[in-house]
Motif scaffolding. Structure first.
Motif, PDB file in Angstrom:
ATOM      1  N   PRO A 153       1.250  -1.002  -0.408  1.00  0.00           N
ATOM      2  CA  PRO A 153      -0.006  -0.530  -0.113  1.00  0.00           C
ATOM      3  C   PRO A 153       1.116   1.780  -0.510  1.00  0.00           C
ATOM      4  O   PRO A 153       1.675   1.250   0.895  1.00  0.00           O
ATOM      5  CB  PRO A 153      -0.935  -0.005   1.412  1.00  0.00           C
ATOM      6  N   LEU A 154       0.810   2.069  -1.050  1.00  0.00           N
ATOM      7  CA  LEU A 154       1.944   3.233  -1.169  1.00  0.00           C
ATOM      8  C   LEU A 154       1.304   4.526  -0.955  1.00  0.00           C
ATOM      9  O   LEU A 154       0.242   5.156  -2.119  1.00  0.00           O
ATOM     10  CB  LEU A 154       2.552   3.166  -2.360  1.00  0.00           C
ATOM     11  N   PRO A 155       1.294   5.079   0.001  1.00  0.00           N
ATOM     12  CA  PRO A 155       0.389   6.600  -0.289  1.00  0.00           C
ATOM     13  C   PRO A 155       1.724   7.168  -0.313  1.00  0.00           C
ATOM     14  O   PRO A 155       2.587   7.183  -0.852  1.00  0.00           O
ATOM     15  CB  PRO A 155       0.102   6.624   1.719  1.00  0.00           C
ATOM     16  N   LEU A 156       1.161   7.754  -1.388  1.00  0.00           N
ATOM     17  CA  LEU A 156       1.841   9.258  -2.386  1.00  0.00           C
ATOM     18  C   LEU A 156       0.786  10.681  -1.679  1.00  0.00           C
ATOM     19  O   LEU A 156      -0.409  10.815  -2.410  1.00  0.00           O
ATOM     20  CB  LEU A 156       1.826   9.211  -3.826  1.00  0.00           C
ATOM     21  N   SER A 157       1.111  11.890  -2.269  1.00  0.00           N
ATOM     22  CA  SER A 157       0.238  12.854  -2.077  1.00  0.00           C
ATOM     23  C   SER A 157      -0.614  12.876  -3.417  1.00  0.00           C
ATOM     24  O   SER A 157      -0.697  12.031  -4.825  1.00  0.00           O
ATOM     25  CB  SER A 157       1.252  14.290  -2.795  1.00  0.00           C
ATOM     26  N   GLU A 158      -1.631  14.035  -3.486  1.00  0.00           N
ATOM     27  CA  GLU A 158      -2.489  13.892  -4.054  1.00  0.00           C
ATOM     28  C   GLU A 158      -2.469  14.260  -5.543  1.00  0.00           C
ATOM     29  O   GLU A 158      -2.924  13.143  -6.221  1.00  0.00           O
ATOM     30  CB  GLU A 158      -3.330  14.714  -3.249  1.00  0.00           C
ATOM     31  N   GLU A 159      -1.399  14.854  -5.315  1.00  0.00           N
ATOM     32  CA  GLU A 159      -0.902  15.809  -6.796  1.00  0.00           C
ATOM     33  C   GLU A 159      -0.224  14.145  -7.465  1.00  0.00           C
ATOM     34  O   GLU A 159      -0.254  14.639  -9.079  1.00  0.00           O
ATOM     35  CB  GLU A 159       0.277  16.399  -6.208  1.00  0.00           C
TER      36      GLU A 159
ATOM     37  N   MET B  84       0.484   5.255 -20.487  1.00  0.00           N
ATOM     38  CA  MET B  84       1.629   4.840 -20.086  1.00  0.00           C
ATOM     39  C   MET B  84       1.823   3.823 -18.788  1.00  0.00           C
ATOM     40  O   MET B  84       0.858   3.724 -17.742  1.00  0.00           O
ATOM     41  CB  MET B  84       2.596   6.537 -19.231  1.00  0.00           C
ATOM     42  N   GLU B  85       3.557   2.759 -18.788  1.00  0.00           N
ATOM     43  CA  GLU B  85       3.670   1.867 -17.990  1.00  0.00           C
ATOM     44  C   GLU B  85       3.626   2.323 -17.046  1.00  0.00           C
ATOM     45  O   GLU B  85       5.252   2.932 -16.999  1.00  0.00           O
ATOM     46  CB  GLU B  85       4.310   0.456 -18.793  1.00  0.00           C
ATOM     47  N   ILE B  86       4.106   1.831 -15.651  1.00  0.00           N
ATOM     48  CA  ILE B  86       3.962   2.657 -14.545  1.00  0.00           C
ATOM     49  C   ILE B  86       4.853   1.639 -13.271  1.00  0.00           C
ATOM     50  O   ILE B  86       3.813   0.184 -13.967  1.00  0.00           O
ATOM     51  CB  ILE B  86       3.322   2.606 -13.807  1.00  0.00           C
ATOM     52  N   GLU B  87       6.165   1.786 -12.341  1.00  0.00           N
ATOM     53  CA  GLU B  87       6.512   0.776 -12.435  1.00  0.00           C
ATOM     54  C   GLU B  87       6.941   0.561 -11.029  1.00  0.00           C
ATOM     55  O   GLU B  87       7.274   2.299 -11.196  1.00  0.00           O
ATOM     56  CB  GLU B  87       8.139   0.681 -12.885  1.00  0.00           C
ATOM     57  N   VAL B  88       7.082   0.054  -9.759  1.00  0.00           N
ATOM     58  CA  VAL B  88       6.714   0.407  -8.632  1.00  0.00           C
ATOM     59  C   VAL B  88       8.204  -0.978  -8.205  1.00  0.00           C
ATOM     60  O   VAL B  88       8.659  -1.321  -8.364  1.00  0.00           O
ATOM     61  CB  VAL B  88       6.272  -0.377  -8.064  1.00  0.00           C
ATOM     62  N   ASP B  89       9.083   0.251  -7.461  1.00  0.00           N
ATOM     63  CA  ASP B  89      10.759  -0.393  -7.660  1.00  0.00           C
ATOM     64  C   ASP B  89      10.413  -0.869  -5.699  1.00  0.00           C
ATOM     65  O   ASP B  89      10.725   0.459  -5.431  1.00  0.00           O
ATOM     66  CB  ASP B  89      11.482   0.012  -7.860  1.00  0.00           C
ATOM     67  N   LEU B  90      10.061  -1.390  -5.088  1.00  0.00           N
ATOM     68  CA  LEU B  90      10.352  -1.769  -3.751  1.00  0.00           C
ATOM     69  C   LEU B  90      11.421  -1.713  -3.083  1.00  0.00           C
ATOM     70  O   LEU B  90      11.741  -1.156  -2.284  1.00  0.00           O
ATOM     71  CB  LEU B  90       9.727  -2.498  -3.021  1.00  0.00           C
ATOM     72  N   GLU B  91      12.617  -1.985  -3.137  1.00  0.00           N
ATOM     73  CA  GLU B  91      14.157  -2.157  -3.218  1.00  0.00           C
ATOM     74  C   GLU B  91      14.638  -0.653  -2.950  1.00  0.00           C
ATOM     75  O   GLU B  91      15.201  -0.319  -2.331  1.00  0.00           O
ATOM     76  CB  GLU B  91      14.968  -3.598  -4.109  1.00  0.00           C
TER      77      GLU B  91
ATOM     78  N   PHE C  30       9.493   7.140  -2.277  1.00  0.00           N
ATOM     79  CA  PHE C  30       9.485   6.656  -1.481  1.00  0.00           C
ATOM     80  C   PHE C  30       9.767   6.167  -0.125  1.00  0.00           C
ATOM     81  O   PHE C  30      10.700   5.328  -0.451  1.00  0.00           O
ATOM     82  CB  PHE C  30       7.832   6.192  -1.497  1.00  0.00           C
ATOM     83  N   SER C  31       9.323   6.327   0.855  1.00  0.00           N
ATOM     84  CA  SER C  31      10.305   5.705   1.501  1.00  0.00           C
ATOM     85  C   SER C  31       9.161   5.044   2.894  1.00  0.00           C
ATOM     86  O   SER C  31       7.563   5.281   3.016  1.00  0.00           O
ATOM     87  CB  SER C  31      11.357   6.530   2.507  1.00  0.00           C
ATOM     88  N   ILE C  32       9.404   3.410   3.145  1.00  0.00           N
ATOM     89  CA  ILE C  32       8.260   2.639   3.695  1.00  0.00           C
ATOM     90  C   ILE C  32       9.376   1.865   4.962  1.00  0.00           C
ATOM     91  O   ILE C  32       9.932   2.173   4.695  1.00  0.00           O
ATOM     92  CB  ILE C  32       7.417   1.765   2.974  1.00  0.00           C
ATOM     93  N   ASP C  33       8.867   1.745   5.817  1.00  0.00           N
ATOM     94  CA  ASP C  33       9.182   1.240   7.700  1.00  0.00           C
ATOM     95  C   ASP C  33      10.572   0.082   6.377  1.00  0.00           C
ATOM     96  O   ASP C  33       9.562  -0.525   6.036  1.00  0.00           O
ATOM     97  CB  ASP C  33       8.296   0.843   7.734  1.00  0.00           C
TER      98      ASP C  33
END
Ligand SMILES: CC(C)[C@H](C(=O)O)[C@@H](O)C(=O)O
Ligand code: SF4
Length: 657
Positions: free
Chosen positions: A553-559, A572-579, A593-596
């Protein structure tokens, strides 16, 4: 059946279907009660927050977290924000605890308490009965909070004293002395402080499809064209269309087909008394309006007995209400108590989401007194019309009611009759095998769905009867994806190529996952193939449920959410890189972004929380010993079975902390 088998295997105390104390899970604990100040209480139901009325930390969790608790006696938690909501002054006549909490949710919004534990403070809560405090704490979850609580005081102690599971004698004295220390320090600092003047709270009713959509009963349906925020306006327009309401209609002109008095918010003895009083005030011949079907569903078998001993059932039945067995009933309509499409209901429950009480059903949340008034007039009604000298006379001329004490209906606690069978298996949680990163094209959920995407919408109630985590892909956003008449697929984004293959879901509304703790919401997303949900904010239980299932679950700004949604819409293709903690698209700078770090480690390596926690077995055992010494009354003398130690349950997997 599975529950019965499980409790037998593990020797747990069980209130079975034939037990007269059978009820909504959030009532039984409170009447008997298991609940004591200062404890931590969790349950696989979002309204566990109700128990905070006793000055305990009580919150709802998902299925995987329940497994974690049962296997380890612990739960991994991050510290919540401290929020204090103070309501001071005098409540106006006709305004009760339900109006207070609906008003609060209107002020702070359904995402207002996200990540927080609310303390309800101020003279209004201090003067409330335990029942009223329970109704307030119950709806903390609708305010987005993890939990809500009221510091224990004389009212709490008086309620608890002599109940079957409360400590007795010297143990009580020790406990009470400790409980008295459980209050915020003078000058304590809170992350968020809200102050409300009691005199500003009117008898309140909802007009839309979120508990924050509130208005005074004397008010009108809001006009979206006057709303400057475009997403708010779109949400309100959608809500009005769903609710079949015209802007500026006076609330008191809205006719009803159903009235429901019940649910874990408002089905306690005091709620039933206040509804019955309105019927008496309407006079001896008062009847439920011909256009309305009304039902009263007590919260527990004990409350039902109590109400019958006071004669409340006779008042309801004489006026034409259905007097039902205890249960959740029309609060979520998992049984046949449902609204038909287009039917409108004044309900004392807590959720007015789309389809909550039946597909196409329209719910207005109100207090028990307002529900009774609405049943009599057939319309949403200002309860104050049933007050005054004339009404008092009618009440006085009505049947003589004897107030009974709840203690008369409680029985001394008896645990399970048989010795528990020791667990024969060592199986605990299932761990999903996790990818190192979520990637793929993103599907977007436009805010016109609604600003707050609730878990009832993510997966409706009819799919909750399965215990399996798979096979739920088609249940995801069921009401949006399938035409209710033909069963054909709609043009909802997740039905369209390439979004039907999406691994990332982008939500541009304000909040994702509020409401019920059903882990099925995470399971359905997962089964559809979604590995990451991006939204401006997440409800706490939903966030944990996704992580328990190896999703991000990735919280980002509304913008950022809006920008990503526009790109997803453009294909457009979107990629989320957790590492690397980046969201990437071609031709644009990455969004970082930063997660715990602990959560990141678990997700990347597919680690199982239960196995990790069991590595702390020694610390858990030593805490348990300390607890038994310091707070001996928490050992629960009601248990006749053996205490099952954390040891002996092993996952057999190699884990690292
Ligand atoms: C079924 C249960 C998980 C759910 C909840 O957590 O709230 C239910 O009580 C509800 O009200 O939708
Ligand atoms: S279904 Fe309704 S009554 Fe039952 S626990 Fe959920 S909110 Fe409470």
């Amino acid at each position: 059946m599975q529950l019965e088998a499980n409790v037998k295997d593990f020797g747990l105390t069980y209130f079975g279907l034939s037990d007269k104390r059978q009820d909504v899970c959030n009532s039984i604990n409170l009447v008997e009660p298991y609940q004591l100040p200062g404890i931590t209480c969790v349950c696989g139901d979002s309204h566990t927050s109700t128990h905070g009325a006793f000055g305990s930390l009580a919150f709802g969790i998902g299925t995987s977290e329940v497994e974690h608790v049962l296997a380890t006696q612990t739960l991994l938690q991050r510290k919540g924000k401290n929020m204090r909501i103070s309501v001071d002054g005098e409540l106006a006549e006709g305004v009760g605890s339900k109006d207070v909490i609906l008003h609060i949710i209107g002020v702070i919004g359904t995402a207002g308490g996200t990540g927080s534990v609310i303390e309800y403070a101020g003279s209004v809560f201090r003067n409330m009965s335990m029942e009223a405090r329970m109704s307030v704490c119950n709806m903390s979850i609708e305010a987005g909070a993890r939990a809500g609580m009221v510091a224990p005081d004389e009212i709490t102690f008086t309620y608890l004293r002599n109940r079957p599971l409360a400590p007795k004698g010297e143990e009580w004295d020790h406990a009470e002395a400790y409980w008295k220390t459980l209050k915020s320090d003078d000058g304590a600092k809170f992350d968020i402080e809200i102050n409300i003047n009691a005199a500003d709270i009117p008898p309140t009713v909802t007009w839309g499809t979120s508990p924050q959509d509130v208005v005074a009963i004397t008010g009108k349906v809001p006009d979206p064209s006057t709303m400057s925020d475009p997403s708010k306006r779109a949400s309100a327009e959608r809500a009005l269309a769903y609710m079949g309401l015209q802007a500026n209609t006076p609330m008191e002109d809205i006719s009803l087909q159903k009235v429901f008095i019940g649910s874990c918010t408002n089905s306690r003895i005091e709620d039933l008394r206040s509804a019955a009083r309105i019927i008496l005030a309407a006079g001896p011949d008062a009847k439920v309006a011909p256009n309305v079907e009304a039902m009263v569903v007590p919260g527990s078998g004990l409350i039902k007995q109590h109400a019958e001993a006071e004669g409340l059932d006779t008042i309801f039945k004489r006026a034409g209400f259905d007097w039902r067995e205890a249960g959740c009933s029309m609060c979520l309509g998992m049984n046949p108590d449902q609204l038909a499409p287009g039917e409108r209901c004044a309900s004392t429950s807590n959720r007015n989401f789309e389809g909550r009480q039946g597909a196409g059903g329209r719910t207005h949340l109100v207090s028990p007194a307002m529900a009774a008034a609405a049943a009599i007039t057939g319309k949403l009604t200002d309860v104050r019309k049933f007050f005054g000298a004339d009404a008092e006379e009618k009440v006085a001329a009505g049947p003589k009611l004897t107030l009974a004490s709840a203690l008369d209906f409680l029985t001394e606690f008896t645990g399970p009759a048989t010795e528990p069978e020791r667990p024969s298996h060592t199986q605990t949680a299932t761990t999903t095998s996790l990818p190192t990163a979520s990637s793929g094209s993103g599907a977007l959920l436009h805010p016109c769905i609604t600003d707050n995407v609730d878990t009832d919408m993510i997966i409706p109630k009819q799919f909750l009867k399965t215990l399996k985590r798979t096979g739920l892909a088609n249940a995801l956003f069921f009401a949006q994806r399938f035409d209710p008449k033909t069963g054909e697929k709609t043009d909802f984004v997740l039905n369209k190529s390439p979004y039907d293959q999406a691994k990332i879901l982008i939500c541009t509304g304000k909040n994702f996952g509020c409401g019920s703790s059903r882990e099925h919401a995470a399971w359905a997303l997962n089964d559809f193939g979604i590995r990451c949900v991006i939204a401006p904010s997440f409800a706490d239980i939903f966030r944990n449920n996704t992580m328990q299932n190896g999703m991000l679950p990735l919280p980002l700004s509304e913008e950022d959410c809006k920008d990503l949604a526009a790109d997803a819409e453009a294909g457009m293709e979107i990629e989320v890189d957790l590492e690397k903690q980046e969201v990437r698209r071609s031709g644009k700078p990455a969004i970082t972004f930063s997660i715990d770090p602990f959560r990141q480690h678990c997700l990347v390596n597919g680690l199982d929380d239960i196995g990790l926690t069991l590595q702390r077995e020694e610390a858990i055992t030593s805490f348990e010993e300390k607890r038994s010494t310091l707070w001996s009354w928490l050992d629960g003398f009601g248990y006749q079975g053996q205490k099952i130690s954390v040891a002996g349950i092993k996952t057999g997997k190699k884990m690292e902390w």
